[in-house]
Write a protein that holds these residues in place. Structure first.
Motif, PDB file in Angstrom:
ATOM      1  N   GLU A 179       0.837  -1.196   0.000  1.00 21.31           N
ATOM      2  CA  GLU A 179       0.000   0.000   0.000  1.00 21.31           C
ATOM      3  C   GLU A 179       0.873   1.247   0.000  1.00 21.31           C
ATOM      4  OE1 GLU A 179      -2.775  -0.108   3.273  1.00 21.31           O
ATOM      5  OE2 GLU A 179      -2.930  -2.287   3.146  1.00 21.31           O
ATOM      6  N   SER A 180       0.288   2.342  -0.422  1.00 21.74           N
ATOM      7  CA  SER A 180       0.958   3.633  -0.361  1.00 21.74           C
ATOM      8  C   SER A 180       0.504   4.348   0.909  1.00 21.74           C
ATOM      9  CB  SER A 180       0.605   4.480  -1.584  1.00 21.74           C
ATOM     10  OG  SER A 180       1.173   5.771  -1.482  1.00 21.74           O
ATOM     11  N   VAL A 181       1.451   4.810   1.696  1.00 23.36           N
ATOM     12  CA  VAL A 181       1.155   5.569   2.910  1.00 23.36           C
ATOM     13  C   VAL A 181       1.717   6.982   2.721  1.00 23.36           C
ATOM     14  CG1 VAL A 181       1.535   5.782   5.391  1.00 23.36           C
ATOM     15  CG2 VAL A 181       1.220   3.515   4.363  1.00 23.36           C
ATOM     16  N   SER A 182       0.802   7.921   2.512  1.00 23.91           N
ATOM     17  CA  SER A 182       1.186   9.319   2.291  1.00 23.91           C
ATOM     18  C   SER A 182       2.234   9.448   1.189  1.00 23.91           C
ATOM     19  CB  SER A 182       1.702   9.940   3.588  1.00 23.91           C
ATOM     20  OG  SER A 182       0.708   9.930   4.582  1.00 23.91           O
ATOM     21  N   GLY A 183       2.020   8.685   0.124  1.00 24.93           N
ATOM     22  CA  GLY A 183       2.907   8.781  -1.037  1.00 24.93           C
ATOM     23  C   GLY A 183       4.125   7.890  -0.993  1.00 24.93           C
ATOM     24  N   VAL A 184       4.310   7.131   0.068  1.00 27.32           N
ATOM     25  CA  VAL A 184       5.451   6.229   0.192  1.00 27.32           C
ATOM     26  C   VAL A 184       4.979   4.792  -0.018  1.00 27.32           C
ATOM     27  CG1 VAL A 184       7.242   5.351   1.738  1.00 27.32           C
ATOM     28  CG2 VAL A 184       6.643   7.780   1.779  1.00 27.32           C
ATOM     29  N   ASP A 185       5.617   4.060  -0.901  1.00 22.14           N
ATOM     30  CA  ASP A 185       5.276   2.661  -1.121  1.00 22.14           C
ATOM     31  C   ASP A 185       5.712   1.836   0.081  1.00 22.14           C
ATOM     32  OD1 ASP A 185       4.226   3.191  -3.615  1.00 22.14           O
ATOM     33  OD2 ASP A 185       6.135   2.836  -4.650  1.00 22.14           O
ATOM     34  N   THR A 186       4.792   1.056   0.618  1.00 23.73           N
ATOM     35  CA  THR A 186       5.091   0.248   1.796  1.00 23.73           C
ATOM     36  C   THR A 186       4.519  -1.152   1.645  1.00 23.73           C
ATOM     37  OG1 THR A 186       3.048   0.764   3.012  1.00 23.73           O
ATOM     38  CG2 THR A 186       4.884   2.321   3.252  1.00 23.73           C
ATOM     39  N   THR A 187       5.007  -2.056   2.492  1.00 24.05           N
ATOM     40  CA  THR A 187       4.426  -3.384   2.623  1.00 24.05           C
ATOM     41  C   THR A 187       3.720  -3.445   3.965  1.00 24.05           C
ATOM     42  OG1 THR A 187       6.215  -4.341   1.309  1.00 24.05           O
ATOM     43  CG2 THR A 187       4.867  -5.859   2.592  1.00 24.05           C
ATOM     44  N   HIS A 188       2.489  -3.932   3.950  1.00 31.01           N
ATOM     45  CA  HIS A 188       1.617  -3.965   5.124  1.00 31.01           C
ATOM     46  C   HIS A 188       1.709  -5.338   5.771  1.00 31.01           C
ATOM     47  CE1 HIS A 188      -2.888  -3.715   6.573  1.00 31.01           C
ATOM     48  NE2 HIS A 188      -2.037  -3.862   7.576  1.00 31.01           N
ATOM     49  N   TYR A 189       2.001  -5.352   7.077  1.00 31.32           N
ATOM     50  CA  TYR A 189       2.051  -6.587   7.852  1.00 31.32           C
ATOM     51  C   TYR A 189       1.086  -6.464   9.020  1.00 31.32           C
ATOM     52  CZ  TYR A 189       6.432  -7.135   5.307  1.00 31.32           C
ATOM     53  OH  TYR A 189       7.387  -7.220   4.308  1.00 31.32           O
ATOM     54  N   GLY A 190       0.525  -7.579   9.451  1.00 29.82           N
ATOM     55  CA  GLY A 190      -0.411  -7.558  10.566  1.00 29.82           C
ATOM     56  C   GLY A 190      -0.282  -8.787  11.425  1.00 29.82           C
ATOM     57  N   GLY A 191      -0.694  -8.669  12.696  1.00 27.65           N
ATOM     58  CA  GLY A 191      -0.647  -9.797  13.606  1.00 27.65           C
ATOM     59  C   GLY A 191      -1.007  -9.371  15.013  1.00 27.65           C
ATOM     60  N   THR A 192      -0.660 -10.195  15.967  1.00 27.71           N
ATOM     61  CA  THR A 192      -0.849  -9.884  17.379  1.00 27.71           C
ATOM     62  C   THR A 192       0.447 -10.181  18.114  1.00 27.71           C
ATOM     63  OG1 THR A 192      -1.628 -12.109  17.944  1.00 27.71           O
ATOM     64  CG2 THR A 192      -3.296 -10.503  17.280  1.00 27.71           C
ATOM     65  N   PHE A 193       0.594  -9.590  19.308  1.00 29.41           N
ATOM     66  CA  PHE A 193       1.724  -9.972  20.145  1.00 29.41           C
ATOM     67  C   PHE A 193       1.287 -10.055  21.604  1.00 29.41           C
ATOM     68  CE2 PHE A 193       2.257  -5.282  19.842  1.00 29.41           C
ATOM     69  CZ  PHE A 193       2.292  -4.939  21.196  1.00 29.41           C
ATOM     70  N   PRO A 194       1.830 -11.028  22.347  1.00 26.33           N
ATOM     71  CA  PRO A 194       1.528 -11.141  23.775  1.00 26.33           C
ATOM     72  C   PRO A 194       2.279 -10.056  24.536  1.00 26.33           C
ATOM     73  CG  PRO A 194       3.083 -12.844  23.119  1.00 26.33           C
ATOM     74  CD  PRO A 194       2.688 -12.126  21.861  1.00 26.33           C
ATOM     75  N   VAL A 195       1.589  -9.359  25.410  1.00 22.03           N
ATOM     76  CA  VAL A 195       2.186  -8.213  26.104  1.00 22.03           C
ATOM     77  C   VAL A 195       3.408  -8.618  26.921  1.00 22.03           C
ATOM     78  CG1 VAL A 195       1.791  -6.488  27.901  1.00 22.03           C
ATOM     79  CG2 VAL A 195       0.063  -6.884  26.141  1.00 22.03           C
ATOM     80  N   ASP A 196       3.298  -9.678  27.698  1.00 23.06           N
ATOM     81  CA  ASP A 196       4.416 -10.064  28.566  1.00 23.06           C
ATOM     82  C   ASP A 196       5.671 -10.377  27.765  1.00 23.06           C
ATOM     83  OD1 ASP A 196       2.878  -9.714  30.788  1.00 23.06           O
ATOM     84  OD2 ASP A 196       2.416 -11.842  31.068  1.00 23.06           O
ATOM     85  N   THR A 197       5.512 -11.108  26.664  1.00 20.57           N
ATOM     86  CA  THR A 197       6.660 -11.468  25.838  1.00 20.57           C
ATOM     87  C   THR A 197       7.261 -10.228  25.183  1.00 20.57           C
ATOM     88  OG1 THR A 197       5.685 -13.620  25.372  1.00 20.57           O
ATOM     89  CG2 THR A 197       7.446 -12.887  23.907  1.00 20.57           C
ATOM     90  N   ALA A 198       6.392  -9.328  24.700  1.00 18.17           N
ATOM     91  CA  ALA A 198       6.880  -8.126  24.034  1.00 18.17           C
ATOM     92  C   ALA A 198       7.629  -7.222  25.002  1.00 18.17           C
ATOM     93  CB  ALA A 198       5.699  -7.376  23.405  1.00 18.17           C
ATOM     94  N   VAL A 199       7.063  -7.007  26.177  1.00 13.52           N
ATOM     95  CA  VAL A 199       7.691  -6.123  27.163  1.00 13.52           C
ATOM     96  C   VAL A 199       9.038  -6.679  27.611  1.00 13.52           C
ATOM     97  CG1 VAL A 199       7.467  -5.219  29.511  1.00 13.52           C
ATOM     98  CG2 VAL A 199       5.536  -5.091  27.941  1.00 13.52           C
ATOM     99  N   ALA A 200       9.151  -7.991  27.680  1.00 12.91           N
ATOM    100  CA  ALA A 200      10.398  -8.610  28.122  1.00 12.91           C
ATOM    101  C   ALA A 200      11.562  -8.328  27.184  1.00 12.91           C
ATOM    102  CB  ALA A 200      10.205 -10.120  28.267  1.00 12.91           C
ATOM    103  N   GLN A 201      11.263  -7.899  25.958  1.00 13.10           N
ATOM    104  CA  GLN A 201      12.316  -7.608  24.996  1.00 13.10           C
ATOM    105  C   GLN A 201      12.877  -6.193  25.137  1.00 13.10           C
ATOM    106  OE1 GLN A 201      11.881  -9.488  21.010  1.00 13.10           O
ATOM    107  NE2 GLN A 201       9.733  -9.656  21.569  1.00 13.10           N
ATOM    108  N   LEU A 202      12.223  -5.359  25.938  1.00 13.43           N
ATOM    109  CA  LEU A 202      12.681  -3.989  26.138  1.00 13.43           C
ATOM    110  C   LEU A 202      13.804  -3.952  27.167  1.00 13.43           C
ATOM    111  CD1 LEU A 202       9.248  -2.119  26.311  1.00 13.43           C
ATOM    112  CD2 LEU A 202      10.716  -2.461  24.317  1.00 13.43           C
ATOM    113  N   PRO A 203      14.584  -2.861  27.181  1.00 10.95           N
ATOM    114  CA  PRO A 203      15.593  -2.704  28.233  1.00 10.95           C
ATOM    115  C   PRO A 203      14.956  -2.832  29.610  1.00 10.95           C
ATOM    116  CG  PRO A 203      15.894  -1.047  26.527  1.00 10.95           C
ATOM    117  CD  PRO A 203      14.602  -1.754  26.216  1.00 10.95           C
ATOM    118  N   ALA A 204      15.700  -3.368  30.564  1.00 13.05           N
ATOM    119  CA  ALA A 204      15.157  -3.664  31.889  1.00 13.05           C
ATOM    120  C   ALA A 204      14.506  -2.450  32.537  1.00 13.05           C
ATOM    121  CB  ALA A 204      16.255  -4.224  32.788  1.00 13.05           C
TER     122      ALA A 204
END
Length: 275
Positions: A179-204
């Protein structure tokens, strides 16, 4: 004093809502040295590559709209934009055109600038409550108490690399299309993520605050639009749990472009009243 605290809380919450749920633009310029994403990369690999590319970004602009619903506090909406830089020093200029929560609003919006060791806040309602005589109020980060600390914490967490890192926790991300986003060609990805797993990847040091803002959610649904340079141009996130909902739409632009974030003119700045 109670009214003052409520108004300060509304102002701080408005800033926090825009920058905290993000995953926290419009046309974005290509970052220097950008390497096009290979079309055959798996969706998960693209997100990993995007997370790596965002670490090279030292400045950008984001336009965002965040809608929230809380079972006790009601509904709210924040709409605004933020200019951000991490080098040569952390600085941010946040403008909220709309900020309302649970029946409370900020007429005329709000603006906050982090520059050097100070946060400068311009909120008409806040000035009236405090009896301020100047349009801007200066809050030294080292002396400003909870309000300045909260704003600084939120800005520090509004890090493009960390935001993109959250979505790499997804186990079901897939390519949706191009898709084009404000004139920029992009690829669209979608999904879900578990909050606990995602947060664990951030700096402590970032994990406790991130978990607090997503505390009632188990999974977050996201869509991300990635340009050929590997950088995100748009990100949407939504979640629902125990009657609470949020929906965020963010657009990124101006990667690594020069920005000018300056303190307001001295004659328009007053100190935070102590009484």
């Amino acid at each position: 004093m109670l009214k003052r605290r409520i108004t300060l809380a509304v102002a701080a919450t408005g800033a926090a809502a825009l920058v905290a749920v993000a995953g926290c633009g419009s046309t974005g310029s290509t970052a220097s040295g950008a390497v096009p994403i290979q079309a055959k990369l798996a969706a998960a690999e693209v997100l990993e590559q995007a997370a790596q590319k965002t670490q090279e970004v030292t400045s950008y602009t984001v336009d965002g709209v965040v809608d929230v619903t809380h079972p006790q506090e009601g509904t709210g909406k924040v709409q605004g934009r933020m200019v951000y830089q991490s080098k040569p020093q952390l600085a941010a200029d946040l403008t909220l055109d709309t900020a309302n929560f649970g029946g409370q609003s900020l007429p005329g919006g709000a603006r906050a600038v982090l520059q050097g060791d100070n946060v400068y806040v311009k909120v008409e309602t806040l000035n009236k409550v405090l009896g301020a005589t100047k349009p801007w109020i200066k809050i030294p980060v080292s002396e400003g108490g909870a309000e300045a600390k909260q704003f600084l914490d939120q800005v520090q967490r509004f890090d493009l690399a960390n935001v993109t890192k959250l979505v790499t926790a997804s186990q079901n991300v897939k390519q949706v299309g191009t898709e084009s986003v404000s004139g920029v060609d992009t690829t669209h990805y979608g999904g879900t993520f578990p909050v606990d797993t995602a947060v664990a990847q951030l700096p402590a040091e970032e994990q406790a605050q991130a978990k607090e803002h997503l505390a009632e959610l188990q999974n977050v649904t996201f869509d991300i639009w990635v340009g050929s340079d590997g950088l995100p141009r748009k990100l949407t996130m939504s979640g629902e749990e125990k009657g609470g909902k949020f929906n965020a739409n963010l657009f990124f632009k101006g990667f690594n472009e020069p920005v000018s974030i300056a303190a307001p003119p001295a004659d328009q700045v007053g100190d935070l009243p102590r009484n």
